[in-house]
Every structure is written in C-alpha cells, then in structure tokens.
Design an enzyme around this catalytic site. Structure first.
Site, mmCIF file in Angstrom:
data_model
loop_
_atom_site.group_PDB
_atom_site.id
_atom_site.type_symbol
_atom_site.label_atom_id
_atom_site.label_comp_id
_atom_site.label_asym_id
_atom_site.label_seq_id
_atom_site.Cartn_x
_atom_site.Cartn_y
_atom_site.Cartn_z
ATOM 1 N N LYS A 123 0.309 -1.437 -0.116
ATOM 2 C CA LYS A 123 -0.345 0.294 -0.061
ATOM 3 C C LYS A 123 0.720 1.374 -0.141
ATOM 4 O O LYS A 123 0.485 2.092 -0.590
ATOM 5 C CB LYS A 123 -1.043 -0.204 1.298
ATOM 6 C CG LYS A 123 -1.691 -1.676 1.042
ATOM 7 C CD LYS A 123 -2.854 -1.354 -0.001
ATOM 8 C CE LYS A 123 -3.495 -2.525 -0.023
ATOM 9 N NZ LYS A 123 -4.162 -2.884 -2.075
ATOM 10 N N ARG B 259 3.076 13.038 -14.731
ATOM 11 C CA ARG B 259 2.661 13.055 -16.182
ATOM 12 C C ARG B 259 1.966 14.025 -16.139
ATOM 13 O O ARG B 259 1.547 14.267 -17.777
ATOM 14 C CB ARG B 259 2.386 11.407 -16.804
ATOM 15 C CG ARG B 259 2.916 10.482 -16.329
ATOM 16 C CD ARG B 259 2.311 9.143 -16.606
ATOM 17 N NE ARG B 259 1.912 9.074 -17.283
ATOM 18 C CZ ARG B 259 1.014 8.103 -17.347
ATOM 19 N NH1 ARG B 259 0.518 7.423 -16.841
ATOM 20 N NH2 ARG B 259 0.367 7.970 -18.902
ATOM 21 N N LYS C 16 -1.148 14.192 -15.006
ATOM 22 C CA LYS C 16 -1.900 14.180 -15.492
ATOM 23 C C LYS C 16 -3.251 14.451 -14.084
ATOM 24 O O LYS C 16 -3.371 14.074 -13.970
ATOM 25 C CB LYS C 16 -2.089 13.045 -15.690
ATOM 26 C CG LYS C 16 -1.863 12.276 -17.427
ATOM 27 C CD LYS C 16 -1.959 11.037 -17.708
ATOM 28 C CE LYS C 16 -1.155 10.115 -18.488
ATOM 29 N NZ LYS C 16 -1.756 10.730 -19.752
ATOM 30 N N GLN D 287 -6.510 13.268 -12.571
ATOM 31 C CA GLN D 287 -6.812 12.433 -12.226
ATOM 32 C C GLN D 287 -6.334 12.495 -10.434
ATOM 33 O O GLN D 287 -7.054 10.960 -9.965
ATOM 34 C CB GLN D 287 -6.045 11.052 -13.138
ATOM 35 C CG GLN D 287 -6.601 11.113 -14.639
ATOM 36 C CD GLN D 287 -5.434 10.068 -14.808
ATOM 37 O OE1 GLN D 287 -4.958 8.929 -14.712
ATOM 38 N NE2 GLN D 287 -5.406 10.849 -16.928
ATOM 39 N N HIS E 182 -8.183 6.578 -1.169
ATOM 40 C CA HIS E 182 -7.779 5.651 -0.939
ATOM 41 C C HIS E 182 -6.874 4.968 -0.849
ATOM 42 O O HIS E 182 -6.709 4.044 0.213
ATOM 43 C CB HIS E 182 -8.140 5.045 -2.033
ATOM 44 C CG HIS E 182 -8.428 3.918 -3.082
ATOM 45 N ND1 HIS E 182 -9.474 2.750 -2.373
ATOM 46 C CD2 HIS E 182 -7.799 3.387 -3.651
ATOM 47 C CE1 HIS E 182 -8.508 1.431 -2.476
ATOM 48 N NE2 HIS E 182 -7.353 2.084 -3.608
ATOM 49 N N TYR F 240 -4.079 -4.671 -16.850
ATOM 50 C CA TYR F 240 -5.112 -4.020 -17.419
ATOM 51 C C TYR F 240 -3.746 -2.587 -17.849
ATOM 52 O O TYR F 240 -4.004 -1.478 -19.043
ATOM 53 C CB TYR F 240 -6.242 -2.744 -17.239
ATOM 54 C CG TYR F 240 -6.690 -1.582 -18.535
ATOM 55 C CD1 TYR F 240 -7.842 -1.667 -19.261
ATOM 56 C CD2 TYR F 240 -6.430 -0.666 -17.655
ATOM 57 C CE1 TYR F 240 -8.489 -0.643 -19.442
ATOM 58 C CE2 TYR F 240 -7.281 0.758 -18.387
ATOM 59 C CZ TYR F 240 -8.092 0.595 -19.304
ATOM 60 O OH TYR F 240 -7.976 1.616 -20.117
ATOM 61 N N THR G 139 -14.400 -1.261 -12.553
ATOM 62 C CA THR G 139 -14.983 -0.198 -11.511
ATOM 63 C C THR G 139 -16.027 -1.488 -10.737
ATOM 64 O O THR G 139 -16.173 -1.237 -10.291
ATOM 65 C CB THR G 139 -15.437 0.480 -12.372
ATOM 66 O OG1 THR G 139 -14.358 1.566 -12.767
ATOM 67 C CG2 THR G 139 -15.717 2.320 -11.538
ATOM 68 N N GLN H 31 -14.281 -3.583 -8.732
ATOM 69 C CA GLN H 31 -13.982 -2.894 -7.527
ATOM 70 C C GLN H 31 -15.219 -2.751 -6.759
ATOM 71 O O GLN H 31 -15.237 -2.783 -5.251
ATOM 72 C CB GLN H 31 -13.256 -1.267 -7.850
ATOM 73 C CG GLN H 31 -11.896 -1.850 -8.231
ATOM 74 C CD GLN H 31 -11.703 -0.606 -8.892
ATOM 75 O OE1 GLN H 31 -12.343 0.029 -9.574
ATOM 76 N NE2 GLN H 31 -10.479 -0.378 -7.973
#
Length: 280
Positions: free
Chosen positions: A126, A139, A141, A144, A152, A189, A210, A213
């Site tokens: 974790k 990167r 991004k 996101q 989480h 993935y 998802t 999950q």
C-alpha cells in the site's frame, strides 16, 4: 444519554481488550511507531497536492513508459503471489471454513503466523501504491488526482499499518485475498495500456474494472455484516471499522462510475440525437 455513554465506554474497552501486543511485529521495519508511516503519507499528500503540481507547472511531462511497464508488471506479479498465499498456506482454507468465527488467539492456529507475515507485505504494497499518484503528477495528469484516488491510497496505507500493529483479525484474510485479485486485473489493464497504442483494441474492458471493484466492496460489506450478525468471536472493532470503510468506498466508487460512464453515455447519446436532428 447515560445509556449512550455506557455503550461508548463498553466499545472503547472492547477495543482495548482486542489490541494485541506482538513484539515480533514491532521488530519489523516501519512497525515500531506510527510516525514513519504517518510521515510517508503526509509527504505523499503534500507532494501530490501542492509541491508536485507546482514543480511540474513549467516543466514538460515526464515520459515514464518503461517505468510504468516495469511498475505495473511488478504489481501484477505481487498481487498474484498474494492471492496464492491463501492456497499455499498449510490448512488455511480448511481452518477458515471450520473455525471462521474463532478468535485469532486460539491455540494451534495455523494461519496466525502466515497472516501477520502476509499483512506486513500487504501493508508495504500500500505504501508502494502511493506511486500511482506520483506518476500522475509527473506525467502532468493532475485531473486524475481526485479525492477518491488520494483518499483511497492514503486511507489504506494507514489502515493496513494499524491493522497489523494493533488487531490482526482473521477477517482480513478474505479482504486481502479479494483485493489482491482485483489488483491483478486492474494492474494487468494498466500494464497493457502502458505498452502503447497497439494495445488499445484490447482495452475495451476498462469500465468492468470499476464494476469489479464495486462488487468487491459489496462482498466485503455482506461478509462483515454476517460476522456481526452471527456474533463471531473476532475483533468487533475491526469488523465495524472495515464495514464503515467499505461503505464509504462503495459510495465513492459508485459516484465515480456514475460520472465516468453513465453520465458520459447520456451526454454521448444526447449529442448523437442532436446531430441526427440537425442532419434531418
């Protein structure tokens, strides 16, 4: 009010009684004190929310293709190994079926030592997974780096440390197994996606990750509520915490799925209808 205070006092006392002192675990790296993990998570939050975006503001995005390939490959292998630990640990499945409601301190418990060892590796994983967000920042991004994503990762890093340090209930076995299985699929993935555009035609199943999950959290909640309903002799404080935590994650992931897939599908359908009406 007196009754409420009595319940709180009893629950607090139960939590204290369920705390397990374990010198062996305390001797392991990062386990003697909460400060190392709290420092790591605090710096993680500072970097991904403030320092990282500020540093990257005037810099081009890093090309981390090969880093991502190695990282995601490692995550697939590690998560697969964690899943197989359940089947390779002597009598673990038999014990869970026959003594699933027994306390961890039961004599001749064959899963006690493997459980705490696996829990330490799971906890360290974790911490490593905090790199998911760091890679987003490097990167460029930043979109996101959502509340769901940051909450989480930071929550699980602290929760898994506290689980190993203080409680180590056996209900964590099923939780860890299912979560590791989901990670096998998820990081597979990401591994395929990191290989480049040639793999795009094989990545049609993103939204099902998802869904997987969400199914995981539903199973968690049903399983944990069953433990409470049957008054299983496992740490109730841990069971209640896991139930509440899973419920929060179920809500957050459901909200993400709705916004990412259901709402976008409605927008796409509305756009298609508008284009058809214009053409007519």
């Amino acid at each position: 009010m007196a009754r409420l205070l009595h319940i709180v006092q009893n629950n607090y006392q139960q939590i204290l009684n369920e705390t397990i002192e374990d010198p062996i675990v305390d001797s392991w790296p990062l386990m003697s004190s909460p400060w190392p993990v709290l420092s790591i998570v605090s710096f993680y939050l500072y970097f991904v929310l403030q320092l990282g975006p500020a540093l990257m503001k005037t810099k081009p995005a890093f090309d981390l293709k090969y880093v991502m390939i190695v990282y995601n490959f490692y995550q697939v292998v590690f998560s697969t190994w964690m899943c197989f630990r359940l089947f390779t640990t002597d009598r673990a499945i038999q014990y869970m079926i026959q003594h699933g409601c027994q306390p961890l301190s039961k004599e001749h418990n064959p899963v006690q030592d493997p459980l705490r060892e696996a829990a330490w590796f799971y906890f360290v994983s974790k911490l490593i997974e905090l790199l998911d967000t760091v890679f987003f920042v490097l990167r460029k991004k930043q979109s996101q780096v959502t509340f769901l994503h940051v909450y989480h990762h930071s929550n699980l890093a602290i929760s898994t440390w506290a689980y190993l340090k203080y409680v180590k209930g056996e209900q964590g076995i099923l939780i860890g197994f299912l979560n590791s299985f989901v990670h096998v699929v998820m990081y597979l993935y990401y591994l395929l996606a990191a290989l480049g555009p040639s793999m795009q035609k094989y990545l049609w199943w993103k939204k099902y990750i998802t869904k997987l999950q969400l199914g995981q959290f539903i199973i968690f909640i049903v399983y944990l509520l069953t433990l409470l309903a049957f008054d299983c002799k496992l740490p109730k404080a841990l069971t209640v915490y896991m139930t509440l935590n899973s419920t929060v994650f179920l809500y957050l992931f459901s909200d993400f799925y709705r916004k990412a897939y259901l709402n976008s599908k409605k927008i796409q359908q509305a756009s298609t209808c508008l284009q058809k009406s214009k053409s007519n």
